[in-house]
Design a protein around this motif. Structure first.
Motif, short mmCIF file in Angstrom:
data_model
loop_
_atom_site.label_atom_id
_atom_site.label_comp_id
_atom_site.label_asym_id
_atom_site.label_seq_id
_atom_site.Cartn_x
_atom_site.Cartn_y
_atom_site.Cartn_z
N ARG A 98 0.83 -1.21 0.00
CA ARG A 98 0.00 0.00 0.00
C ARG A 98 0.87 1.27 0.00
N ALA A 99 1.92 1.25 0.80
CA ALA A 99 2.81 2.41 0.89
C ALA A 99 3.54 2.64 -0.44
N LEU A 100 3.95 1.57 -1.09
CA LEU A 100 4.66 1.69 -2.36
C LEU A 100 3.74 2.21 -3.46
N VAL A 101 2.54 1.66 -3.53
CA VAL A 101 1.58 2.09 -4.55
C VAL A 101 1.21 3.55 -4.34
N ARG A 102 1.04 3.94 -3.09
CA ARG A 102 0.64 5.31 -2.75
C ARG A 102 1.76 6.31 -3.03
N GLY A 103 2.98 5.82 -3.16
CA GLY A 103 4.11 6.70 -3.44
C GLY A 103 4.76 7.27 -2.20
N ASP A 104 4.62 6.57 -1.07
CA ASP A 104 5.26 7.03 0.16
C ASP A 104 6.79 7.02 0.04
N TYR A 105 7.30 6.16 -0.83
CA TYR A 105 8.74 6.08 -1.06
C TYR A 105 9.02 6.48 -2.51
N ALA A 106 10.01 7.32 -2.70
CA ALA A 106 10.33 7.83 -4.03
C ALA A 106 10.83 6.71 -4.94
N SER B 232 9.05 -7.88 -4.97
CA SER B 232 9.98 -7.81 -6.11
C SER B 232 9.46 -8.64 -7.28
N GLY B 233 8.80 -9.75 -6.96
CA GLY B 233 8.21 -10.59 -8.00
C GLY B 233 7.03 -9.93 -8.69
N GLN B 234 6.49 -8.90 -8.06
CA GLN B 234 5.36 -8.17 -8.63
C GLN B 234 5.79 -6.86 -9.28
N GLY B 235 7.08 -6.61 -9.30
CA GLY B 235 7.58 -5.44 -10.01
C GLY B 235 7.59 -4.15 -9.22
N LEU B 236 7.23 -4.19 -7.94
CA LEU B 236 7.19 -2.96 -7.15
C LEU B 236 8.52 -2.67 -6.45
N VAL B 237 9.37 -3.68 -6.33
CA VAL B 237 10.64 -3.57 -5.61
C VAL B 237 11.73 -4.21 -6.46
N LYS B 238 12.94 -3.64 -6.40
CA LYS B 238 14.10 -4.22 -7.06
C LYS B 238 15.07 -4.74 -6.00
N ILE B 239 15.60 -5.93 -6.23
CA ILE B 239 16.57 -6.52 -5.31
C ILE B 239 17.97 -6.12 -5.77
N LEU B 240 18.78 -5.62 -4.84
CA LEU B 240 20.14 -5.23 -5.15
C LEU B 240 21.08 -6.42 -4.97
N LEU C 242 -3.14 -11.82 -12.14
CA LEU C 242 -2.32 -10.91 -12.94
C LEU C 242 -2.96 -9.53 -13.04
N ALA C 243 -4.27 -9.49 -13.24
CA ALA C 243 -4.97 -8.21 -13.34
C ALA C 243 -4.83 -7.42 -12.05
N ASP C 244 -4.93 -8.11 -10.92
CA ASP C 244 -4.78 -7.48 -9.62
C ASP C 244 -3.38 -6.89 -9.46
N MET C 245 -2.36 -7.66 -9.80
CA MET C 245 -0.98 -7.21 -9.68
C MET C 245 -0.70 -6.05 -10.63
N LEU C 246 -1.16 -6.16 -11.87
CA LEU C 246 -0.91 -5.12 -12.86
C LEU C 246 -1.61 -3.82 -12.47
N PHE C 247 -2.78 -3.93 -11.86
CA PHE C 247 -3.49 -2.72 -11.46
C PHE C 247 -2.69 -1.96 -10.41
N ASP C 248 -2.08 -2.66 -9.47
CA ASP C 248 -1.26 -1.99 -8.46
C ASP C 248 -0.07 -1.28 -9.09
N ASN C 249 0.57 -1.92 -10.06
CA ASN C 249 1.68 -1.28 -10.74
C ASN C 249 1.23 -0.05 -11.50
N ALA C 250 0.08 -0.16 -12.15
CA ALA C 250 -0.45 0.99 -12.89
C ALA C 250 -0.87 2.11 -11.95
N GLU C 251 -1.40 1.72 -10.79
CA GLU C 251 -1.84 2.71 -9.81
C GLU C 251 -0.66 3.54 -9.32
N ARG C 252 0.48 2.92 -9.15
CA ARG C 252 1.67 3.65 -8.70
C ARG C 252 2.07 4.70 -9.72
#
Length: 234
Positions: free
Chosen positions: A25-33, A62-70, A163-173
């Motif tokens: 929720r925090a990532l989608v909302r843009g709490d983190y740049a 990370s598997g949903q595309g919202l986070v990158k692993i370093l 997939l639709a649920d996951m993609l919507f979150d990415n689009a929402e961000r």
């Protein structure tokens, strides 16, 4: 009578799920740049959960595309780019249009009633907001998400729905970021109502065409916002 104490093993999945949902929720909302480093110490304090459930939640995100692993086992917020949103839109068109077509072909009266209710709830919120910006209103965002997912709910493929649920979150961000940076607001009430009308009429080709336009227009607005910010930085 002694209270039942939940074992650590039983509580662990609950902690992971809570960390996952709150962080998503925090990532989608843009709490983190975009691109920001996600530091475990700060996350454990904010979400009041230990590092182990947080790490599991971050790996899942990370598997949903919202986070990158370093490479050094750290995590960063996934970047927002024009190429990224265009790729996202391409996949959304494949997944969501198919999910909508399938739902229209298989949906029953209960599905229709739930779609109507979600559309009405969204319209009521928009009426309340009037000319105020809608995209950044949490209530509108929740109802907007519910509306779109309700249209796909009768799809017979659980994988397409996931997939639709996951993609919507990415689009929402992307959408929320663009809403903070674009010059003029976008009023999507007519788009949603036209889409709902076509769905209820079981006009699959028309509904899919409207959804394609809806997704593509979002992509265009996000790309314009990204380019505008990049130009301002020159």
């Amino acid at each position: 009578m002694d209270k039942k104490v939940e074992s650590p093993d039983a509580a662990a999945p609950l902690a992971v799920e809570r960390a996952y949902r709150e962080l998503r929720r925090a990532l989608v909302r843009g709490d983190y740049a975009p691109g920001a480093r996600l530091r475990m110490e700060e996350l454990t304090q904010r979400f009041t959960v230990s590092s182990s459930p947080l790490r599991e939640a971050l790996n899942r995100l990370s598997g949903q595309g919202l986070v990158k692993i370093l490479e050094n086992r750290g995590f960063r917020v996934a970047p927002l780019t024009a190429q990224g949103v265009s790729d996202l839109a391409r996949v959304r068109l494949l997944v969501e249009c198919e999910a909508l077509r399938d739902a229209i072909g298989h949906g029953d009266d209960t599905w229709e009633a739930q779609a109507v209710a979600a559309g009405h709830a969204l319209a009521l919120c928009e009426r309340r907001l009037g000319d105020e910006p809608r995209a950044l209103d949490d209530d509108w965002s929740a109802r907007h998400r519910q509306f779109h997912l309700s249209l796909y709910a009768a799809c017979t493929s659980p994988m397409l729905l996931d997939l639709a649920d996951m993609l919507f979150d990415n689009a929402e961000r992307y959408r929320l970021w663009a809403a903070r940076h674009r010059q003029s607001p976008r009023h999507k009430h007519d788009e949603h109502q036209q889409l709902l009308k076509a769905v209820l009429a079981r006009e699959a080709d028309k509904a899919v065409a409207l959804l394609r336009t809806h997704i593509t227009r979002t992509e265009q607005l996000v790309v314009a916002a990204l380019q505008g910010v990049a130009n301002d930085m020159l």
